[in-house]
Design an enzyme around this catalytic site. Structure first.
Site, PDB file in Angstrom:
ATOM      1  N   ARG A 132      -2.839  32.808 -18.218  1.00 53.91           N
ATOM      2  CA  ARG A 132      -3.334  33.862 -17.320  1.00 53.91           C
ATOM      3  C   ARG A 132      -2.421  35.081 -17.434  1.00 53.91           C
ATOM      4  O   ARG A 132      -1.190  34.953 -17.370  1.00 53.91           O
ATOM      5  CB  ARG A 132      -3.356  33.340 -15.877  1.00 53.91           C
ATOM      6  CG  ARG A 132      -3.677  34.365 -14.810  1.00 53.91           C
ATOM      7  CD  ARG A 132      -5.119  34.799 -14.838  1.00 53.91           C
ATOM      8  NE  ARG A 132      -5.460  35.585 -13.657  1.00 53.91           N
ATOM      9  CZ  ARG A 132      -6.573  36.275 -13.526  1.00 53.91           C
ATOM     10  NH1 ARG A 132      -7.483  36.252 -14.493  1.00 53.91           N
ATOM     11  NH2 ARG A 132      -6.818  36.953 -12.439  1.00 53.91           N
TER      12      ARG A 132
ATOM     13  N   GLU B 113       0.822  -1.204   0.000  1.00 58.16           N
ATOM     14  CA  GLU B 113       0.000   0.000   0.000  1.00 58.16           C
ATOM     15  C   GLU B 113       0.859   1.260   0.000  1.00 58.16           C
ATOM     16  O   GLU B 113       0.604   2.204  -0.759  1.00 58.16           O
ATOM     17  CB  GLU B 113      -0.928   0.002   1.212  1.00 58.16           C
ATOM     18  CG  GLU B 113      -1.864   1.216   1.257  1.00 58.16           C
ATOM     19  CD  GLU B 113      -2.944   1.078   2.308  1.00 58.16           C
ATOM     20  OE1 GLU B 113      -3.768   0.145   2.191  1.00 58.16           O
ATOM     21  OE2 GLU B 113      -2.962   1.890   3.249  1.00 58.16           O
TER      22      GLU B 113
ATOM     23  N   GLN C 170       8.863  35.534 -11.835  1.00 58.58           N
ATOM     24  CA  GLN C 170       9.725  34.499 -11.263  1.00 58.58           C
ATOM     25  C   GLN C 170       9.071  33.788 -10.082  1.00 58.58           C
ATOM     26  O   GLN C 170       9.249  32.582  -9.894  1.00 58.58           O
ATOM     27  CB  GLN C 170      11.052  35.123 -10.825  1.00 58.58           C
ATOM     28  CG  GLN C 170      12.110  34.087 -10.455  1.00 58.58           C
ATOM     29  CD  GLN C 170      13.452  34.734 -10.145  1.00 58.58           C
ATOM     30  OE1 GLN C 170      13.507  35.793  -9.532  1.00 58.58           O
ATOM     31  NE2 GLN C 170      14.521  34.094 -10.577  1.00 58.58           N
TER      32      GLN C 170
END
Length: 339
Positions: A228, A202, A239
């Protein structure tokens, strides 16, 4: 087409029962693709818990009756399995289980309550663990595969959770539930080792789904940063935004390599606890940190449910809790380093 039709519910289970017969690394690659292609992380988690926490111990340690009765249905999706291990005062510490199993002619009688069982509300079979010898600590734990319809099994109402909403979870109570010897997994007292075996699968392969999620998250952040615009420029030209995208990429690739290494070692029969713990810690922490970065990159849209970014954040938070918390993984790593 169902998950069973796609083979995702039996990836590492024996082919004779309808499974894929894959090793750990190939299984992880499939779960990674599942996590990348499926936007419902709760479904990815529920299917993986079904496979690794339940299917693996039944396949590896179940008797002929349990394997033949349960595994074909589990691989096909006709049977859903839940892992009923966690208790109010026992999570990663398998030596402190309050649930008891008393030997009687033909089997055991289970008594006790499990506090969190993934898939519990919809399960057909429950893989659970109980104390059969209180004086023996972790060597006194026994594993069982219990039919949901067995008298004395009481499943609670689904929890309202922070994330992974489609992965139903609940309490499970055993009120004098008789379990026949044929449904004991392994030998009495072997439950602790069986649980740790399933946890290795798991902690490695289930978290490949989160690597897939990180790939999907990165794609969305790159696209948003490219399209955007603010102050007449793409936000990716700033940056501070670009650095966050780079950090998501770095975390994703680092986590992926650690996960592949852990799975490769399992396939080589090495399966060291160190690699698995490092992998689980890296993937889960990367998922949460990257989802938080994504919220910042998307700004107000990252906070709104309609864009799905906040959903990804809520789905990543529990990854640092289940299968052993991040603090537990750090303890395991420190122990392996000799501290």
């Amino acid at each position: 087409m169902t998950l069973g039709d796609l083979g995702l519910l039996g990836l590492c289970l024996p082919e004779k029962y309808g499974g894929g017969g894959l090793g750990a690394l190939d299984t992880a690659r499939q779960v990674e693709a599942f996590g990348r292609g499926c936007a419902d992380t709760g479904l990815v988690f529920a299917a993986s818990a079904h496979l690794f926490a339940c299917g693996v111990p039944i396949a590896e340690f179940g008797g002929a009756e349990a394997r033949e009765r349960l595994l074909p249905g589990m691989c096909a999706g006709d049977l859903i399995a839940a892992n009923a291990m966690t208790e109010a005062d026992a999570g990663s510490d398998v030596s402190r289980l309050a649930a008891t199993a008393t030997a009687v002619p033909g089997g055991f009688v289970l008594t006790g309550e499990k506090s969190f069982a993934t898939n519990g509300p919809v399960a057909d079979v429950l893989v659970t663990y109980a104390t059969t010898d209180p004086a023996a600590g972790h060597l006194g734990i026994t594993a069982f595969a219990v039919d949901r319809t067995a008298p004395g099994v009481v499943v609670g109402e689904p929890f309202s959770k922070m994330g992974l909403e489609s992965a139903a979870a609940s309490t499970v109570r055993f009120d004098g539930c008789f379990v026949p010897d044929a449904r004991v997994l392994g030998e009495p007292g072997q439950g602790g080792a069986i649980f740790q075996h399933s946890m290795r699968w798991e902690r490695a392969c289930l978290f490949a789904g989160y690597v897939g999620l990180l790939d999907r998250l990165l794609d969305r952040c790159v696209e948003h940063a490219r399209t955007r615009r603010q102050f007449g420029r793409r936000i990716g030209d700033f940056q501070s935004v670009a650095n966050r995208v780079v950090d998501i990429k770095m975390r994703t690739e680092s986590a992926r390599l650690l996960l592949y290494k852990a799975c490769w070692e399992m396939d080589q029969g090495r399966g060291g606890e160190l690699s698995v713990a490092l992998s689980k810690l890296a993937v889960s922490e990367a998922a949460v940190a990257s989802a938080l970065d994504a919220v910042r990159i998307f700004g107000g849209h990252g906070y709104l449910r309609e864009y799905g970014i906040e959903t990804l954040l809520r789905d990543t938070v529990p990854s640092t809790v289940f299968s052993g918390t991040s603090d537990i993984q750090r303890l395991l790593i420190a122990r392996e380093l000799g501290l």
